[in-house]
Motif scaffolding. Structure first.
Motif, mmCIF file in Angstrom:
data_model
loop_
_atom_site.group_PDB
_atom_site.id
_atom_site.type_symbol
_atom_site.label_atom_id
_atom_site.label_comp_id
_atom_site.label_asym_id
_atom_site.label_seq_id
_atom_site.Cartn_x
_atom_site.Cartn_y
_atom_site.Cartn_z
ATOM 1 N N GLU A 47 77.795 43.306 65.963
ATOM 2 C CA GLU A 47 78.036 43.839 64.609
ATOM 3 C C GLU A 47 77.437 42.853 63.626
ATOM 4 O O GLU A 47 77.375 41.657 63.916
ATOM 5 N N PRO A 48 77.048 43.320 62.408
ATOM 6 C CA PRO A 48 76.454 42.402 61.437
ATOM 7 C C PRO A 48 77.402 41.287 61.003
ATOM 8 O O PRO A 48 78.623 41.440 61.025
ATOM 9 N N SER A 49 76.828 40.171 60.614
ATOM 10 C CA SER A 49 77.608 39.032 60.114
ATOM 11 C C SER A 49 76.681 38.110 59.338
ATOM 12 O O SER A 49 75.520 37.941 59.707
ATOM 13 N N THR A 50 77.187 37.517 58.285
ATOM 14 C CA THR A 50 76.486 36.409 57.626
ATOM 15 C C THR A 50 77.267 35.126 57.870
ATOM 16 O O THR A 50 76.779 34.187 58.509
ATOM 17 N N ARG A 51 78.499 35.072 57.382
ATOM 18 C CA ARG A 51 79.274 33.821 57.422
ATOM 19 C C ARG A 51 79.671 33.388 58.819
ATOM 20 O O ARG A 51 79.518 32.213 59.172
ATOM 21 N N THR A 52 80.220 34.289 59.599
ATOM 22 C CA THR A 52 80.766 33.867 60.896
ATOM 23 C C THR A 52 79.639 33.341 61.782
ATOM 24 O O THR A 52 79.729 32.249 62.343
ATOM 25 N N ARG A 53 78.565 34.113 61.874
ATOM 26 C CA ARG A 53 77.470 33.679 62.750
ATOM 27 C C ARG A 53 76.809 32.409 62.214
ATOM 28 O O ARG A 53 76.633 31.432 62.948
ATOM 29 N N MET A 100 81.558 35.831 70.385
ATOM 30 C CA MET A 100 81.175 37.248 70.382
ATOM 31 C C MET A 100 81.861 38.038 69.274
ATOM 32 O O MET A 100 83.069 37.919 69.069
ATOM 33 N N ARG A 101 81.082 38.842 68.587
ATOM 34 C CA ARG A 101 81.631 39.861 67.672
ATOM 35 C C ARG A 101 81.248 41.222 68.229
ATOM 36 O O ARG A 101 80.094 41.446 68.610
ATOM 37 N N HIS A 102 82.238 42.135 68.216
ATOM 38 C CA HIS A 102 81.998 43.455 68.831
ATOM 39 C C HIS A 102 82.840 44.482 68.071
ATOM 40 O O HIS A 102 83.955 44.166 67.639
ATOM 41 N N GLN A 128 91.353 41.686 65.476
ATOM 42 C CA GLN A 128 91.607 40.259 65.245
ATOM 43 C C GLN A 128 90.338 39.539 64.790
ATOM 44 O O GLN A 128 89.215 39.928 65.166
ATOM 45 N N HIS A 129 90.524 38.464 64.042
ATOM 46 C CA HIS A 129 89.403 37.587 63.658
ATOM 47 C C HIS A 129 89.987 36.170 63.589
ATOM 48 O O HIS A 129 90.152 35.591 62.524
ATOM 49 N N PRO A 130 90.321 35.612 64.762
ATOM 50 C CA PRO A 130 91.114 34.368 64.765
ATOM 51 C C PRO A 130 90.402 33.151 64.180
ATOM 52 O O PRO A 130 91.071 32.271 63.630
ATOM 53 N N THR A 131 89.072 33.081 64.284
ATOM 54 C CA THR A 131 88.412 31.891 63.719
ATOM 55 C C THR A 131 88.424 31.961 62.196
ATOM 56 O O THR A 131 88.514 30.936 61.516
ATOM 57 N N GLN A 132 88.369 33.193 61.645
ATOM 58 C CA GLN A 132 88.536 33.362 60.194
ATOM 59 C C GLN A 132 89.935 32.905 59.799
ATOM 60 O O GLN A 132 90.125 32.241 58.780
ATOM 61 N N THR A 133 90.914 33.256 60.615
ATOM 62 C CA THR A 133 92.291 32.871 60.300
ATOM 63 C C THR A 133 92.446 31.364 60.239
ATOM 64 O O THR A 133 93.112 30.829 59.350
ATOM 65 N N HIS A 260 89.085 35.344 49.803
ATOM 66 C CA HIS A 260 88.458 36.589 50.268
ATOM 67 C C HIS A 260 87.622 36.187 51.479
ATOM 68 O O HIS A 260 86.854 35.227 51.395
ATOM 69 N N PRO A 261 87.757 36.903 52.608
ATOM 70 C CA PRO A 261 86.940 36.522 53.770
ATOM 71 C C PRO A 261 85.449 36.765 53.520
ATOM 72 O O PRO A 261 84.612 36.186 54.212
ATOM 73 N N LEU A 262 85.139 37.612 52.550
ATOM 74 C CA LEU A 262 83.784 38.030 52.210
ATOM 75 C C LEU A 262 83.166 38.786 53.402
ATOM 76 O O LEU A 262 83.598 38.585 54.511
ATOM 77 N N PRO A 263 82.177 39.637 53.239
ATOM 78 C CA PRO A 263 81.494 39.908 51.984
ATOM 79 C C PRO A 263 82.353 40.726 51.018
ATOM 80 O O PRO A 263 83.218 41.480 51.440
ATOM 81 N N ARG A 264 82.049 40.555 49.708
ATOM 82 C CA ARG A 264 82.698 41.415 48.708
ATOM 83 C C ARG A 264 81.707 42.502 48.317
ATOM 84 O O ARG A 264 80.495 42.290 48.390
HETATM 85 N N1 CP Z 1 84.284 36.751 56.905
HETATM 86 C C1 CP Z 1 83.383 37.286 57.752
HETATM 87 O O1 CP Z 1 83.668 37.613 58.911
HETATM 88 O O2 CP Z 1 82.136 37.422 57.192
HETATM 89 P P1 CP Z 1 80.853 37.943 57.954
HETATM 90 O O3 CP Z 1 81.094 39.394 58.308
HETATM 91 O O4 CP Z 1 79.704 37.754 57.014
HETATM 92 O O5 CP Z 1 80.712 37.135 59.218
#
Ligand code: CP
Length: 303
Positions: A47-53, A100-102, A128-133, A260-264
Protein backbone atom coordinates in the motif's frame (compact mmCIF):
# COMPACT_ATOMS: atom_id res chain seq x y z
CA UNK A 1 15.01 -10.80 22.80
CA UNK A 2 11.58 -10.40 24.45
CA UNK A 3 9.48 -10.17 21.29
CA UNK A 4 10.61 -11.27 17.87
CA UNK A 5 7.80 -9.64 15.91
CA UNK A 6 5.85 -6.41 16.25
CA UNK A 7 2.44 -7.13 14.78
CA UNK A 8 0.10 -5.50 17.29
CA UNK A 9 0.82 -2.92 19.97
CA UNK A 10 -0.70 -5.41 22.41
CA UNK A 11 2.36 -7.63 21.75
CA UNK A 12 4.31 -5.21 23.97
CA UNK A 13 4.13 -4.81 27.73
CA UNK A 14 4.26 -1.40 29.39
CA UNK A 15 7.90 -2.09 30.35
CA UNK A 16 8.83 -2.97 26.76
CA UNK A 17 7.10 0.19 25.50
CA UNK A 18 9.13 2.30 27.93
CA UNK A 19 12.31 0.53 26.81
CA UNK A 20 11.57 1.54 23.20
CA UNK A 21 10.72 5.13 24.15
CA UNK A 22 13.93 5.47 26.16
CA UNK A 23 15.95 4.02 23.29
CA UNK A 24 14.27 6.48 20.90
CA UNK A 25 15.28 9.36 23.17
CA UNK A 26 18.85 8.08 22.97
CA UNK A 27 18.66 7.99 19.14
CA UNK A 28 17.25 11.51 19.09
CA UNK A 29 20.44 12.69 20.85
CA UNK A 30 22.70 10.56 18.68
CA UNK A 31 20.95 9.34 15.49
CA UNK A 32 24.00 8.13 13.54
CA UNK A 33 25.18 4.87 15.08
CA UNK A 34 26.65 1.95 13.10
CA UNK A 35 24.62 -0.81 14.69
CA UNK A 36 23.28 -2.44 11.52
CA UNK A 37 26.61 -3.28 9.82
CA UNK A 38 26.04 -6.30 7.55
CA UNK A 39 22.27 -6.29 8.18
CA UNK A 40 19.75 -6.18 5.35
CA UNK A 41 16.16 -5.14 6.07
CA UNK A 42 13.28 -5.63 3.66
CA UNK A 43 10.56 -3.00 3.31
CA UNK A 44 7.55 -4.50 1.53
CA UNK A 45 4.84 -1.93 0.88
CA UNK A 46 1.71 -3.36 -0.73
CA UNK A 47 0.00 0.00 0.00
CA UNK A 48 1.25 3.57 -0.55
CA UNK A 49 3.28 5.30 2.16
CA UNK A 50 5.48 8.35 2.57
CA UNK A 51 6.33 8.61 6.27
CA UNK A 52 6.37 5.01 7.41
CA UNK A 53 8.51 3.71 4.57
CA UNK A 54 10.87 6.67 4.31
CA UNK A 55 11.35 7.03 8.06
CA UNK A 56 12.14 3.31 8.29
CA UNK A 57 14.58 3.62 5.41
CA UNK A 58 16.10 6.73 6.97
CA UNK A 59 16.37 4.89 10.32
CA UNK A 60 18.11 1.93 8.64
CA UNK A 61 20.50 4.24 6.75
CA UNK A 62 21.41 6.19 9.90
CA UNK A 63 22.18 2.86 11.59
CA UNK A 64 24.54 1.84 8.78
CA UNK A 65 22.29 -0.94 7.42
CA UNK A 66 21.01 -1.71 3.94
CA UNK A 67 17.44 -2.07 2.75
CA UNK A 68 15.73 -3.85 -0.12
CA UNK A 69 12.06 -4.02 -1.07
CA UNK A 70 9.26 -2.66 -3.17
CA UNK A 71 6.90 0.27 -2.94
CA UNK A 72 4.23 -1.17 -5.15
CA UNK A 73 3.12 -4.81 -5.32
CA UNK A 74 2.66 -4.44 -9.09
CA UNK A 75 6.46 -4.35 -9.48
CA UNK A 76 6.80 -7.67 -7.61
CA UNK A 77 5.80 -11.21 -8.54
CA UNK A 78 2.60 -10.75 -6.55
CA UNK A 79 1.31 -9.30 -9.84
CA UNK A 80 1.89 -12.76 -11.38
CA UNK A 81 -0.25 -14.37 -8.70
CA UNK A 82 2.41 -15.24 -6.09
CA UNK A 83 0.92 -15.71 -2.61
CA UNK A 84 1.81 -13.64 0.45
CA UNK A 85 3.25 -16.78 2.07
CA UNK A 86 5.60 -17.50 -0.85
CA UNK A 87 6.61 -13.82 -1.01
CA UNK A 88 7.46 -13.71 2.70
CA UNK A 89 9.31 -17.06 2.68
CA UNK A 90 11.39 -15.84 -0.24
CA UNK A 91 12.16 -12.38 1.14
CA UNK A 92 13.07 -13.91 4.54
CA UNK A 93 15.95 -15.63 2.68
CA UNK A 94 17.29 -12.24 1.63
CA UNK A 95 16.93 -10.21 4.80
CA UNK A 96 17.28 -10.05 8.59
CA UNK A 97 13.88 -8.42 9.18
CA UNK A 98 10.74 -7.75 7.13
CA UNK A 99 8.79 -4.52 7.49
CA UNK A 100 5.45 -4.89 5.75
CA UNK A 101 2.39 -2.78 4.97
CA UNK A 102 -0.58 -4.61 3.48
CA UNK A 103 -4.25 -3.71 2.92
CA UNK A 104 -5.66 -6.89 4.50
CA UNK A 105 -6.29 -7.02 8.25
CA UNK A 106 -4.36 -9.90 9.82
CA UNK A 107 -1.83 -10.10 6.97
CA UNK A 108 1.07 -9.10 9.23
CA UNK A 109 0.17 -11.80 11.77
CA UNK A 110 0.00 -14.35 8.97
CA UNK A 111 3.37 -13.17 7.60
CA UNK A 112 4.96 -13.42 11.06
CA UNK A 113 3.78 -17.02 11.33
CA UNK A 114 5.49 -18.10 8.10
CA UNK A 115 8.62 -15.94 8.31
CA UNK A 116 11.88 -17.13 9.83
CA UNK A 117 12.98 -13.51 10.38
CA UNK A 118 11.14 -10.93 12.51
CA UNK A 119 8.15 -9.20 10.91
CA UNK A 120 7.16 -5.63 11.75
CA UNK A 121 3.65 -4.51 10.88
CA UNK A 122 3.76 -1.16 9.09
CA UNK A 123 -0.05 -1.08 8.87
CA UNK A 124 -2.53 -3.88 8.02
CA UNK A 125 -5.78 -2.53 6.61
CA UNK A 126 -7.99 -0.91 9.24
CA UNK A 127 -6.51 -3.05 12.02
CA UNK A 128 -3.19 -1.93 13.55
CA UNK A 129 -0.24 0.41 13.00
CA UNK A 130 1.95 -0.33 16.03
CA UNK A 131 5.10 1.52 14.93
CA UNK A 132 2.99 4.67 14.45
CA UNK A 133 1.66 4.11 17.96
CA UNK A 134 5.14 3.97 19.43
CA UNK A 135 6.08 7.24 17.76
CA UNK A 136 2.77 8.72 18.93
CA UNK A 137 3.55 7.62 22.50
CA UNK A 138 7.02 9.11 22.16
CA UNK A 139 5.51 12.39 20.94
CA UNK A 140 2.92 12.46 23.72
CA UNK A 141 5.43 11.73 26.48
CA UNK A 142 7.84 14.29 25.07
CA UNK A 143 5.26 17.07 24.92
CA UNK A 144 3.29 16.25 28.07
CA UNK A 145 6.14 14.95 30.26
CA UNK A 146 3.99 11.90 31.08
CA UNK A 147 1.63 9.37 29.53
CA UNK A 148 -0.57 9.16 32.62
CA UNK A 149 -4.04 10.63 33.22
CA UNK A 150 -4.38 12.51 29.92
CA UNK A 151 -7.53 13.55 28.00
CA UNK A 152 -7.20 12.52 24.36
CA UNK A 153 -9.63 13.64 21.68
CA UNK A 154 -9.66 11.37 18.61
CA UNK A 155 -11.24 13.12 15.62
CA UNK A 156 -12.33 11.86 12.18
CA UNK A 157 -12.33 8.31 10.86
CA UNK A 158 -12.46 6.22 14.00
CA UNK A 159 -13.95 3.21 12.24
CA UNK A 160 -11.19 2.43 9.72
CA UNK A 161 -8.37 4.40 11.40
CA UNK A 162 -5.71 1.85 12.35
CA UNK A 163 -3.59 4.51 14.05
CA UNK A 164 -6.55 5.27 16.33
CA UNK A 165 -7.15 1.60 17.13
CA UNK A 166 -3.52 0.95 18.09
CA UNK A 167 -3.08 4.16 20.07
CA UNK A 168 -6.36 3.66 21.93
CA UNK A 169 -5.16 0.22 23.08
CA UNK A 170 -1.73 1.48 24.13
CA UNK A 171 -3.11 4.46 26.06
CA UNK A 172 -5.34 2.11 28.05
CA UNK A 173 -2.23 1.33 30.13
CA UNK A 174 -2.12 4.94 31.33
CA UNK A 175 -5.55 5.76 32.75
CA UNK A 176 -6.53 7.86 29.75
CA UNK A 177 -9.89 9.62 29.34
CA UNK A 178 -11.04 9.23 25.73
CA UNK A 179 -13.20 11.52 23.60
CA UNK A 180 -14.34 10.17 20.22
CA UNK A 181 -15.49 12.73 17.67
CA UNK A 182 -16.70 11.25 14.39
CA UNK A 183 -19.61 11.18 11.98
CA UNK A 184 -21.97 8.35 12.92
CA UNK A 185 -20.90 6.35 9.85
CA UNK A 186 -17.30 6.34 11.11
CA UNK A 187 -17.77 5.94 14.85
CA UNK A 188 -15.40 3.89 16.95
CA UNK A 189 -16.25 0.18 16.57
CA UNK A 190 -18.00 -1.53 19.49
CA UNK A 191 -15.07 -3.91 20.06
CA UNK A 192 -12.91 -0.95 21.16
CA UNK A 193 -15.62 0.39 23.45
CA UNK A 194 -15.93 -3.08 25.00
CA UNK A 195 -12.15 -3.13 25.44
CA UNK A 196 -12.32 0.18 27.34
CA UNK A 197 -15.36 -0.99 29.35
CA UNK A 198 -13.44 -4.05 30.48
CA UNK A 199 -10.55 -1.84 31.59
CA UNK A 200 -12.94 0.49 33.43
CA UNK A 201 -11.79 3.51 31.42
CA UNK A 202 -13.92 6.58 30.67
CA UNK A 203 -14.90 7.55 27.13
CA UNK A 204 -17.32 10.05 25.61
CA UNK A 205 -18.69 10.09 22.07
CA UNK A 206 -19.44 13.37 20.30
CA UNK A 207 -20.70 14.43 16.88
CA UNK A 208 -19.74 18.11 17.25
CA UNK A 209 -16.17 19.33 17.42
CA UNK A 210 -16.04 23.09 17.97
CA UNK A 211 -16.47 24.19 21.59
CA UNK A 212 -15.72 20.89 23.31
CA UNK A 213 -11.92 20.70 23.13
CA UNK A 214 -11.00 23.01 26.02
CA UNK A 215 -10.07 20.02 28.26
CA UNK A 216 -7.89 18.30 25.68
CA UNK A 217 -4.25 17.46 26.35
CA UNK A 218 -3.96 15.89 22.91
CA UNK A 219 -6.16 16.34 19.84
CA UNK A 220 -5.46 13.42 17.51
CA UNK A 221 -6.78 14.40 14.08
CA UNK A 222 -7.23 11.78 11.36
CA UNK A 223 -8.02 11.80 7.66
CA UNK A 224 -11.27 10.42 6.27
CA UNK A 225 -9.68 7.62 4.22
CA UNK A 226 -11.22 7.43 0.76
CA UNK A 227 -9.41 4.12 0.06
CA UNK A 228 -11.30 2.30 2.87
CA UNK A 229 -14.84 3.03 1.53
CA UNK A 230 -16.58 0.48 -0.68
CA UNK A 231 -19.32 3.04 -1.42
CA UNK A 232 -17.95 6.35 -2.87
CA UNK A 233 -21.17 8.14 -1.80
CA UNK A 234 -20.39 7.36 1.85
CA UNK A 235 -16.99 8.97 1.40
CA UNK A 236 -18.52 12.07 -0.23
CA UNK A 237 -20.99 12.36 2.64
CA UNK A 238 -18.36 12.30 5.39
CA UNK A 239 -15.18 13.72 3.83
CA UNK A 240 -15.54 17.28 5.13
CA UNK A 241 -17.00 16.42 8.54
CA UNK A 242 -14.39 18.14 10.70
CA UNK A 243 -11.87 20.84 9.89
CA UNK A 244 -9.58 22.16 12.64
CA UNK A 245 -9.07 25.92 12.27
CA UNK A 246 -6.50 28.06 14.03
CA UNK A 247 -9.08 30.08 15.98
CA UNK A 248 -10.46 26.91 17.54
CA UNK A 249 -7.19 26.52 19.47
CA UNK A 250 -7.53 29.85 21.33
CA UNK A 251 -9.35 28.41 24.33
CA UNK A 252 -7.37 25.20 24.67
CA UNK A 253 -4.90 24.27 27.41
CA UNK A 254 -1.37 25.65 27.14
CA UNK A 255 0.15 22.14 27.13
CA UNK A 256 -2.24 20.91 24.43
CA UNK A 257 -0.74 19.56 21.19
CA UNK A 258 -2.37 18.69 17.89
CA UNK A 259 -1.16 15.35 16.53
CA UNK A 260 -1.98 13.76 13.18
CA UNK A 261 -0.41 10.58 11.76
CA UNK A 262 -0.57 12.28 8.33
CA UNK A 263 -1.14 12.49 5.42
CA UNK A 264 -3.74 15.24 5.86
CA UNK A 265 -6.18 16.26 3.18
CA UNK A 266 -8.20 19.20 4.48
CA UNK A 267 -8.99 18.27 8.11
CA UNK A 268 -6.42 20.73 9.50
CA UNK A 269 -6.29 24.22 7.99
CA UNK A 270 -2.76 25.09 6.90
CA UNK A 271 -2.82 28.21 9.12
CA UNK A 272 -2.72 25.85 12.13
CA UNK A 273 0.79 24.77 11.01
CA UNK A 274 2.33 27.95 12.45
CA UNK A 275 0.58 27.56 15.81
CA UNK A 276 2.93 26.32 18.56
CA UNK A 277 0.26 23.73 19.45
CA UNK A 278 0.70 22.05 16.05
CA UNK A 279 3.06 19.12 16.51
CA UNK A 280 2.38 16.80 13.53
CA UNK A 281 5.54 17.46 11.53
CA UNK A 282 7.77 16.96 14.59
CA UNK A 283 5.70 13.85 15.32
CA UNK A 284 6.70 12.54 11.85
CA UNK A 285 10.36 13.32 12.62
CA UNK A 286 10.06 11.35 15.86
CA UNK A 287 9.20 8.39 13.62
CA UNK A 288 12.86 8.06 12.62
CA UNK A 289 14.15 7.80 16.22
CA UNK A 290 11.34 5.51 17.28
CA UNK A 291 11.87 3.20 14.31
CA UNK A 292 15.62 3.09 15.02
CA UNK A 293 14.65 1.98 18.52
CA UNK A 294 12.20 -0.66 17.25
CA UNK A 295 14.69 -2.20 14.82
CA UNK A 296 17.60 -2.36 17.27
CA UNK A 297 15.36 -3.62 20.06
CA UNK A 298 13.94 -6.45 17.95
CA UNK A 299 17.36 -7.47 16.63
CA UNK A 300 18.74 -7.39 20.18
CA UNK A 301 21.38 -4.83 19.26
CA UNK A 302 20.59 -2.36 21.98
CA UNK A 303 19.12 -2.78 25.46
N1 CP B 1 1.35 7.87 9.21
C1 CP B 1 1.51 7.08 8.13
O1 CP B 1 1.36 5.85 8.18
O2 CP B 1 1.86 7.78 7.00
P1 CP B 1 2.19 7.13 5.60
O3 CP B 1 0.92 6.49 5.08
O4 CP B 1 2.68 8.24 4.73
O5 CP B 1 3.23 6.06 5.83
Amino acid sequence: MENKNLVSITDYSKEEIFEILDLAADFEKNPNQNLLDNKVIATLFFEPSTRTRLSFESAISRLGGKYIGFTDASSSSVSKGESLKDTIMTVANYSDMIIMRHPIEGSARWASEVSRVPVVNAGDGANQHPTQTLLDLYSIRKTQGTLDNLDIFFVGDLKYGRTVHSLLQAMAMFNTTYHFISPKELRIPDEYKLFLDRKGLKYHEHREFDGIISDADIIYMTRIQRERFSDPMEYEKTKNSYVLKNGMLDNTKSNMKVLHPLPRVNEIDTDVDENEKAYYFTQALNGVYTRQAIITHILGLKK
